[in-house]
Design a protein around this motif. Sequence first.
Motif, PDB file in Angstrom:
ATOM      1  N   GLY A 187       0.817  -1.218   0.000  1.00  0.00           N
ATOM      2  CA  GLY A 187       0.000   0.000   0.000  1.00  0.00           C
ATOM      3  C   GLY A 187       0.847   1.262   0.000  1.00  0.00           C
ATOM      4  O   GLY A 187       0.514   2.251  -0.666  1.00  0.00           O
ATOM      5  N   GLN A 188       1.965   1.221   0.757  1.00  0.00           N
ATOM      6  CA  GLN A 188       2.848   2.382   0.781  1.00  0.00           C
ATOM      7  C   GLN A 188       3.508   2.597  -0.584  1.00  0.00           C
ATOM      8  O   GLN A 188       3.709   3.736  -1.015  1.00  0.00           O
ATOM      9  N   LEU A 189       3.827   1.487  -1.270  1.00  0.00           N
ATOM     10  CA  LEU A 189       4.424   1.607  -2.603  1.00  0.00           C
ATOM     11  C   LEU A 189       3.424   2.209  -3.591  1.00  0.00           C
ATOM     12  O   LEU A 189       3.817   2.942  -4.504  1.00  0.00           O
ATOM     13  N   LYS A 190       2.126   1.894  -3.406  1.00  0.00           N
ATOM     14  CA  LYS A 190       1.103   2.502  -4.256  1.00  0.00           C
ATOM     15  C   LYS A 190       1.079   4.023  -4.067  1.00  0.00           C
ATOM     16  O   LYS A 190       0.896   4.781  -5.016  1.00  0.00           O
ATOM     17  N   LYS A 191       1.260   4.448  -2.820  1.00  0.00           N
ATOM     18  CA  LYS A 191       1.301   5.886  -2.549  1.00  0.00           C
ATOM     19  C   LYS A 191       2.506   6.527  -3.231  1.00  0.00           C
ATOM     20  O   LYS A 191       2.413   7.632  -3.763  1.00  0.00           O
ATOM     21  N   ILE A 192       3.644   5.805  -3.201  1.00  0.00           N
ATOM     22  CA  ILE A 192       4.838   6.331  -3.881  1.00  0.00           C
ATOM     23  C   ILE A 192       4.596   6.403  -5.380  1.00  0.00           C
ATOM     24  O   ILE A 192       4.994   7.364  -6.042  1.00  0.00           O
ATOM     25  N   GLU A 193       3.910   5.353  -5.921  1.00  0.00           N
ATOM     26  CA  GLU A 193       3.601   5.353  -7.351  1.00  0.00           C
ATOM     27  C   GLU A 193       2.748   6.566  -7.730  1.00  0.00           C
ATOM     28  O   GLU A 193       2.936   7.154  -8.810  1.00  0.00           O
ATOM     29  N   ASN A 194       1.832   6.950  -6.848  1.00  0.00           N
ATOM     30  CA  ASN A 194       0.955   8.101  -7.111  1.00  0.00           C
ATOM     31  C   ASN A 194       1.556   9.406  -6.601  1.00  0.00           C
ATOM     32  O   ASN A 194       0.865  10.431  -6.566  1.00  0.00           O
ATOM     33  N   ARG A 195       2.834   9.338  -6.154  1.00  0.00           N
ATOM     34  CA  ARG A 195       3.580  10.521  -5.687  1.00  0.00           C
ATOM     35  C   ARG A 195       2.922  11.183  -4.479  1.00  0.00           C
ATOM     36  O   ARG A 195       2.992  12.406  -4.304  1.00  0.00           O
ATOM     37  N   LYS A 196       2.299  10.367  -3.630  1.00  0.00           N
ATOM     38  CA  LYS A 196       1.717  10.878  -2.389  1.00  0.00           C
ATOM     39  C   LYS A 196       2.730  10.679  -1.260  1.00  0.00           C
ATOM     40  O   LYS A 196       2.512   9.918  -0.313  1.00  0.00           O
ATOM     41  N   PHE A 197       3.864  11.357  -1.370  1.00  0.00           N
ATOM     42  CA  PHE A 197       4.965  11.143  -0.433  1.00  0.00           C
ATOM     43  C   PHE A 197       4.602  11.573   0.989  1.00  0.00           C
ATOM     44  O   PHE A 197       5.102  11.001   1.959  1.00  0.00           O
ATOM     45  N   GLN A 214      12.694   0.319   5.380  1.00  0.00           N
ATOM     46  CA  GLN A 214      13.599   1.462   5.454  1.00  0.00           C
ATOM     47  C   GLN A 214      14.125   1.834   4.077  1.00  0.00           C
ATOM     48  O   GLN A 214      14.226   3.022   3.736  1.00  0.00           O
ATOM     49  N   SER A 215      14.434   0.805   3.267  1.00  0.00           N
ATOM     50  CA  SER A 215      14.917   1.080   1.912  1.00  0.00           C
ATOM     51  C   SER A 215      13.833   1.758   1.072  1.00  0.00           C
ATOM     52  O   SER A 215      14.119   2.664   0.284  1.00  0.00           O
ATOM     53  N   VAL A 216      12.582   1.314   1.268  1.00  0.00           N
ATOM     54  CA  VAL A 216      11.465   1.912   0.519  1.00  0.00           C
ATOM     55  C   VAL A 216      11.301   3.380   0.903  1.00  0.00           C
ATOM     56  O   VAL A 216      11.119   4.254   0.034  1.00  0.00           O
ATOM     57  N   TYR A 217      11.377   3.678   2.203  1.00  0.00           N
ATOM     58  CA  TYR A 217      11.217   5.064   2.628  1.00  0.00           C
ATOM     59  C   TYR A 217      12.394   5.923   2.184  1.00  0.00           C
ATOM     60  O   TYR A 217      12.223   7.094   1.841  1.00  0.00           O
ATOM     61  N   GLU A 218      13.588   5.342   2.178  1.00  0.00           N
ATOM     62  CA  GLU A 218      14.744   6.086   1.653  1.00  0.00           C
ATOM     63  C   GLU A 218      14.566   6.354   0.165  1.00  0.00           C
ATOM     64  O   GLU A 218      14.883   7.450  -0.324  1.00  0.00           O
ATOM     65  N   MET A 219      14.046   5.343  -0.559  1.00  0.00           N
ATOM     66  CA  MET A 219      13.767   5.528  -1.976  1.00  0.00           C
ATOM     67  C   MET A 219      12.711   6.611  -2.181  1.00  0.00           C
ATOM     68  O   MET A 219      12.829   7.457  -3.090  1.00  0.00           O
ATOM     69  N   ALA A 220      11.673   6.601  -1.326  1.00  0.00           N
ATOM     70  CA  ALA A 220      10.622   7.604  -1.439  1.00  0.00           C
ATOM     71  C   ALA A 220      11.177   9.006  -1.188  1.00  0.00           C
ATOM     72  O   ALA A 220      10.827   9.961  -1.908  1.00  0.00           O
ATOM     73  N   SER A 221      12.050   9.125  -0.200  1.00  0.00           N
ATOM     74  CA  SER A 221      12.665  10.429   0.089  1.00  0.00           C
ATOM     75  C   SER A 221      13.504  10.901  -1.083  1.00  0.00           C
ATOM     76  O   SER A 221      13.472  12.080  -1.458  1.00  0.00           O
ATOM     77  N   GLU A 222      14.250   9.938  -1.668  1.00  0.00           N
ATOM     78  CA  GLU A 222      15.086  10.304  -2.816  1.00  0.00           C
ATOM     79  C   GLU A 222      14.221  10.683  -4.016  1.00  0.00           C
ATOM     80  O   GLU A 222      14.530  11.650  -4.738  1.00  0.00           O
ATOM     81  N   LEU A 223      13.119   9.937  -4.224  1.00  0.00           N
ATOM     82  CA  LEU A 223      12.217  10.279  -5.330  1.00  0.00           C
ATOM     83  C   LEU A 223      11.569  11.647  -5.117  1.00  0.00           C
ATOM     84  O   LEU A 223      11.428  12.436  -6.062  1.00  0.00           O
ATOM     85  N   GLN A 224      11.184  11.907  -3.862  1.00  0.00           N
ATOM     86  CA  GLN A 224      10.584  13.203  -3.573  1.00  0.00           C
ATOM     87  C   GLN A 224      11.581  14.331  -3.826  1.00  0.00           C
ATOM     88  O   GLN A 224      11.239  15.358  -4.409  1.00  0.00           O
ATOM     89  N   ARG A 225      12.827  14.082  -3.377  1.00  0.00           N
ATOM     90  CA  ARG A 225      13.863  15.096  -3.614  1.00  0.00           C
ATOM     91  C   ARG A 225      14.089  15.285  -5.114  1.00  0.00           C
ATOM     92  O   ARG A 225      14.240  16.410  -5.595  1.00  0.00           O
ATOM     93  N   TYR A 226      14.065  14.148  -5.851  1.00  0.00           N
ATOM     94  CA  TYR A 226      14.286  14.226  -7.293  1.00  0.00           C
ATOM     95  C   TYR A 226      13.150  14.982  -7.982  1.00  0.00           C
ATOM     96  O   TYR A 226      13.388  15.828  -8.853  1.00  0.00           O
ATOM     97  N   VAL A 227      11.910  14.645  -7.600  1.00  0.00           N
ATOM     98  CA  VAL A 227      10.758  15.334  -8.198  1.00  0.00           C
ATOM     99  C   VAL A 227      10.810  16.822  -7.893  1.00  0.00           C
ATOM    100  O   VAL A 227      10.589  17.663  -8.775  1.00  0.00           O
ATOM    101  N   ASN A 228      11.135  17.152  -6.623  1.00  0.00           N
ATOM    102  CA  ASN A 228      11.230  18.576  -6.258  1.00  0.00           C
ATOM    103  C   ASN A 228      12.342  19.264  -7.027  1.00  0.00           C
ATOM    104  O   ASN A 228      12.195  20.412  -7.465  1.00  0.00           O
ATOM    105  N   SER A 229      13.476  18.542  -7.187  1.00  0.00           N
ATOM    106  CA  SER A 229      14.593  19.149  -7.911  1.00  0.00           C
ATOM    107  C   SER A 229      14.242  19.344  -9.388  1.00  0.00           C
ATOM    108  O   SER A 229      14.653  20.340 -10.001  1.00  0.00           O
TER     109      SER A 229
END
Length: 438
Positions: A187-197, A214-229
């Motif tokens: 379910g958390q990965l679905k949120k990442i897929e929909n960019r609901k960080f 922990q790896s998933v949340y680190e990936m989500a943080s990196e994706l969020q940083r990437y999207v923001n950047s």
Amino acid sequence: MKLQSQLNLAFTTLLLVMLTVTGLVIYSLLMDMLIEDEQAELKQNGELLVQVLNENGRGNSLQGFSDFLDEQDLDLFLYNRHQNRVLDSTMPPRYVNGFSANNNFADDQKEIWEIGNNKFVTSRILFNPESTGLELILLTPINDLQAVQQDFFQRLMIVFIIGAIAAVFLSYFLTNKLVTPLSRLKGQLKKIENRKFDELESIKATGEIKEVEQSVYEMASELQRYVNSQQAFFQNASHELKTPLMTIQGYAEGIRDKVFDEQEQEKGLDMMVTEVKRLKMIINEMILLAKLDSEQTAYQPENVSTSTLINQVMDRTLPMVNEKNITINQEVDEGSSLFVDQEKVLRALLNITFNAIRHAKTRVDITVEKSTIVIEDDGEGISKDLLPHIFHRFVKGNNGETGLGLAIARAIIEQSGGKIMVHESKLGGAKFILSFTN
């Protein structure tokens, strides 16, 4: 099929196979154990009977033996080895005749006797002294042992079934405990897929699943940083491109509409050429950054002497150094070398050095020790607010040009397997540290 069902099915199948194999092994070994135990018991009973007969003197009288035999509830024979003859028996004559026909009495090595469909476990005990040749033979039907075997096996099966049911319930509980965190993680990965960080939640888990979380949340943080950047990049890029285009458009429309006089037209044309060059530089650096991010095969490393790189930097920065009247001090470990793409790393060093020269007051120091290169200046340094974002695209300090130079330098250094950091220098300005792994 869901993972939980697969795990339960696999565990149940494995359990059934183990129980079946165990049951078959126990069933096959049980009869041998029963036969051995029965033989030991027959021997013990026979020795006791022989001892009683010898003590009472009945063993010397056949009639005395017969009388004593009638009092026992046992299947047995009194056999004379010397005469090869059955002297007395508690069993019907047909058994005596059948065993005699099979030569069972004479063969003292045979422990299982057969007659028709019946089998017997036997035990033979000699009277003392052995010279008499008298022998007591006791028998037990194997059918009795088979009944015990069946009864024991049925009880064993009941225990196995109860154990299997308990194990299946335990398996369901454990797999449910294992799969539930994975389902929640899905379910958390679905949120990442929909960019609901911002909606990500922590889940309760242990072991490897916790590490995956922990790896998933680190990936989500990196994706969020990437999207923001990326969003910041497009905003900054549009701003940086829009400014010179508006300048060019303004002068072009003024010249077209003959708003400017001849002198202002010349000035406008010069300004348009300048802005076009600036646009070209921004676009070229954006293309270079895109290539560094996507074309890994374009990177061609080789062993390069560090002193050679620094000498090339000194040669190419000489005009700017003379123009600003800046002194560059270098201290290079002559024996050091790097396994890098020479042209790209030279570009990164030039970007950092040009940046240092623009902000320096009087000096820039370049120090090389083994696989570490330090470039620092005595300028005003980088503000604390800007320091965490200095390597982002279109982030410019005072006197900055496109805001892409340090971003390009970082991309090249990281692609070379190194790291780049920035700190305050003891000289007063900025201190860039480039560390390579080779």
